[in-house]
Design an enzyme around this catalytic site. Structure first.
Site, mmCIF file in Angstrom:
data_model
loop_
_atom_site.group_PDB
_atom_site.id
_atom_site.type_symbol
_atom_site.label_atom_id
_atom_site.label_comp_id
_atom_site.label_asym_id
_atom_site.label_seq_id
_atom_site.Cartn_x
_atom_site.Cartn_y
_atom_site.Cartn_z
ATOM 1 C CG ASP A 35 -1.601 -1.023 1.106
ATOM 2 O OD1 ASP A 35 -2.419 -1.571 0.490
ATOM 3 O OD2 ASP A 35 -1.624 -1.487 2.303
ATOM 4 C CG HIS A 67 -2.123 -1.424 -7.564
ATOM 5 N ND1 HIS A 67 -0.723 -1.916 -6.776
ATOM 6 C CD2 HIS A 67 -1.338 -3.039 -7.771
ATOM 7 C CE1 HIS A 67 0.080 -2.387 -6.369
ATOM 8 N NE2 HIS A 67 -0.053 -3.427 -7.480
HETATM 9 P P1 GDP Z 1 -0.027 0.463 -3.690
HETATM 10 O O1 GDP Z 1 -1.126 -1.207 -3.232
HETATM 11 O O2 GDP Z 1 1.159 0.232 -3.273
HETATM 12 O O3 GDP Z 1 -0.405 0.787 -5.630
HETATM 13 O O4 GDP Z 1 -1.183 1.197 -2.914
HETATM 14 P P2 GDP Z 1 -2.724 1.418 -2.765
HETATM 15 O O5 GDP Z 1 -3.438 1.659 -4.405
HETATM 16 O O6 GDP Z 1 -3.103 0.224 -1.867
HETATM 17 O O7 GDP Z 1 -2.883 2.660 -1.282
HETATM 18 C C1 GDP Z 1 -1.921 3.550 -1.745
HETATM 19 C C2 GDP Z 1 -3.084 4.708 -1.390
HETATM 20 O O8 GDP Z 1 -2.778 6.227 -1.171
HETATM 21 C C3 GDP Z 1 -4.377 4.593 -2.642
HETATM 22 O O9 GDP Z 1 -5.829 5.387 -2.251
HETATM 23 C C4 GDP Z 1 -3.591 5.266 -3.584
HETATM 24 O O10 GDP Z 1 -4.601 6.967 -4.406
HETATM 25 C C5 GDP Z 1 -2.781 6.863 -2.431
HETATM 26 N N1 GDP Z 1 -2.233 7.536 -2.913
HETATM 27 C C6 GDP Z 1 -0.818 7.671 -3.467
HETATM 28 N N2 GDP Z 1 -0.398 8.372 -3.506
HETATM 29 C C7 GDP Z 1 -0.714 9.548 -3.167
HETATM 30 C C8 GDP Z 1 0.005 10.867 -2.341
HETATM 31 O O11 GDP Z 1 0.457 10.846 -2.936
HETATM 32 N N3 GDP Z 1 -0.929 11.488 -1.584
HETATM 33 C C9 GDP Z 1 -2.658 10.782 -1.208
HETATM 34 N N4 GDP Z 1 -3.172 11.936 -0.296
HETATM 35 N N5 GDP Z 1 -2.307 9.802 -1.581
HETATM 36 C C10 GDP Z 1 -1.945 8.982 -2.421
#
Ligand code: GDP
Length: 431
Positions: free
Chosen positions: A12, A40
């Site tokens: 995440d 994701h």
């Molecule tokens: P992944 O599994 O590594 O792709 O991560 P996830 O998607 O499960 O979790 C990352 C969360 O952070 C998601 O809700 C994204 O929309 C959010 N996100 C990613 N980059 C940023 C950022 O720079 N700022 C904010 N506020 N949210 C972000």
């Protein structure tokens, strides 16, 4: 050339956003491990999507998306996910499913569920999507490959062998109903027809793409801490989460991986159970606030909706996480989330049996570790959506400089929001 986008921590970290962004200029995106047990989050012109099994290049017509042989393929979930995105107006993605991928079967989900039930208070906190039984069967060589679907006598034989074993377990260990082999066979044949248009020789495809000079992205699921060998065993997942495993699960040659982009958040989050060591955890009201403000909609699992545990940035774990990934650069996400804080603690050491260390230990020792924090000033303003690194407040830049010096890997991308272009490029201060 191959670029891997992988997590430095517990998953995440925001890999989906970074992959989605880099996919714009890429030709192939490969999922190489894991299954539909994590998600994701991608926010783009079509809406907000939680992809569980489809690669993050799904939204680009120029990208061929590959489900590699290392993935635990839940065929039904794949078909559902494809349908759900096309129902939301996204054009059907170019997708190839490896004929060598193995099928995550309904009995894997049942076994996962029964085992968690049996363990009771000692359960792993599994997502119950069958991942651990799936990989156990793969290595016990009782798994079923996608290619087996196209040879009916072989499929029947392999299914029979697997069901024979499962039924002993289900009846005598779990005291549950036995499986109906004929029904499973029928379902597999129906699934075969749904998968047929996508199944292909991804190994030959990827090697040919590389020969032609195409850019290939390896998209990791979860992060270093969840790797069964180099992570926090046994609070890990059951497939390798490291870029190096892309050579196996995505069938790219090791020498072709030129870039390993390790993604980490500006704070920590972990979706695991409360029994897992999570040294820099913030609990109570401060934790609730960070959880509420985190990510794009709070820190809740993209697949399970479970509240994630949150903590301050853990430089000890992240330095180790980047090292075992072989990071060439680091993408720091969610910096915008911290804009509400007067002061921001960073975990810079672990105190273990009275000694402070910055080396990441094995699990029994990690369970005794207490965080040592260094506190930095906050910037107290909203930086969401900032696209120019130099325009960030000085305290925010100082925070990033501090993290980079602690982990010792170059932070080149700093993300300031969940949307595709909410990102800044930074010149590293390491030499
Ligand atoms: P992944 O599994 O590594 O792709 O991560 P996830 O998607 O499960 O979790 C990352 C969360 O952070 C998601 O809700 C994204 O929309 C959010 N996100 C990613 N980059 C940023 C950022 O720079 N700022 C904010 N506020 N949210 C972000």
């Amino acid at each position: 050339m191959v670029k891997a986008i992988v997590g430095a921590n517990w998953g995440d970290e925001g890999k989906g956003k970074i992959t989605d962004m880099l996919a714009e200029q890429s030709d192939v995106v490969i999922r190489f491990q894991g299954g539909a047990n994590a998600g994701h989050t991608i926010i783009n012109e079509y809406g907000r999507f939680a992809l569980h099994i489809l690669p993050s290049g799904t939204f680009y017509p120029n990208v061929t998306n590959i489900i590699g042989n290392g993935v635990a393929l839940d065929g039904k979930k794949l078909i559902q996910e494809l349908k759900s995105i096309t129902d939301q107006g996204v054009p059907a993605p170019h997708l190839i499913v490896s004929q060598r991928a193995q099928l995550l079967m309904p009995y894997h989900v049942l076994q996962d569920t029964y085992e968690e039930e049996r363990l009771g208070g000692k359960a792993f906190g599994s997502t119950k999507s069958g991942i651990a039984p799936f990989y156990s069967d793969k290595y016990a060589k009782t798994g079923i490959q996608v290619c087996d679907l196209f040879d009916e006598p072989r499929l029947r034989e392999r299914l029979h062998a697997a069901v024979t074993l499962k039924n002993v377990l289900f009846q005598h260990l779990y005291h549950k109903p036995s499986l109906n082999e004929d029904e499973l066979m029928e379902d597999l044949l129906a699934l075969r027809e749904e998968l047929r248009p996508y199944v292909g020789d991804t190994v030959a495809f990827v090697h040919q793409a590389l020969k032609e000079g195409k850019t290939v992205l390896l998209e990791g699921q979860l992060g270093s801490m969840k790797d069964p060998d180099l992570g926090i065993f046994p609070m890990t997942t059951s497939s390798h989460t490291l870029a190096g495993f892309g050579c196996v699960g995505g069938a790219v040659p090791p020498t072709s991986i030129e870039d390993v982009i390790c993604v980490t958040k500006a704070y920590s989050s972990s979706v695991g159970s409360h029994t897992e060591p999570f040294v820099s955890e913030v609990t109570g009201e401060a934790g609730d606030e960070l959880r509420r403000r985190g990510g794009d909609k709070g820190e809740f699992g993209a697949t399970t909706g479970r509240p994630r545990r949150v903590g301050w940035f853990d430089a000890v774990a992240t330095k180790y996480g980047c090292m075992v990934q072989g990071a060439t650069q680091v993408a720091l996400t969610c910096l915008d989330v911290l804009g509400y804080l007067d002061e921001i603690p960073v975990c810079t050491g672990y105190e273990i049996d009275g000694q402070v260390t910055d080396q990441f230990p094995t699990t029994p020792t990690l369970l005794r570790a207490k965080p040592v924090f260094t506190t930095l000033p906050g910037w107290k303003c909203d930086i969401r959506g900032c696209e120019d690194y130099n325009a960030l407040p000085q305290q925010a830049k100082d925070y990033v400089d501090f993290l980079e010096a602690q982990i010792g890997y170059p932070i080149t991308l700093v993300s300031t929001g969940p949307k595709r272009h909410e990102i800044t490029h930074r010149a590293t201060k390491l030499n």
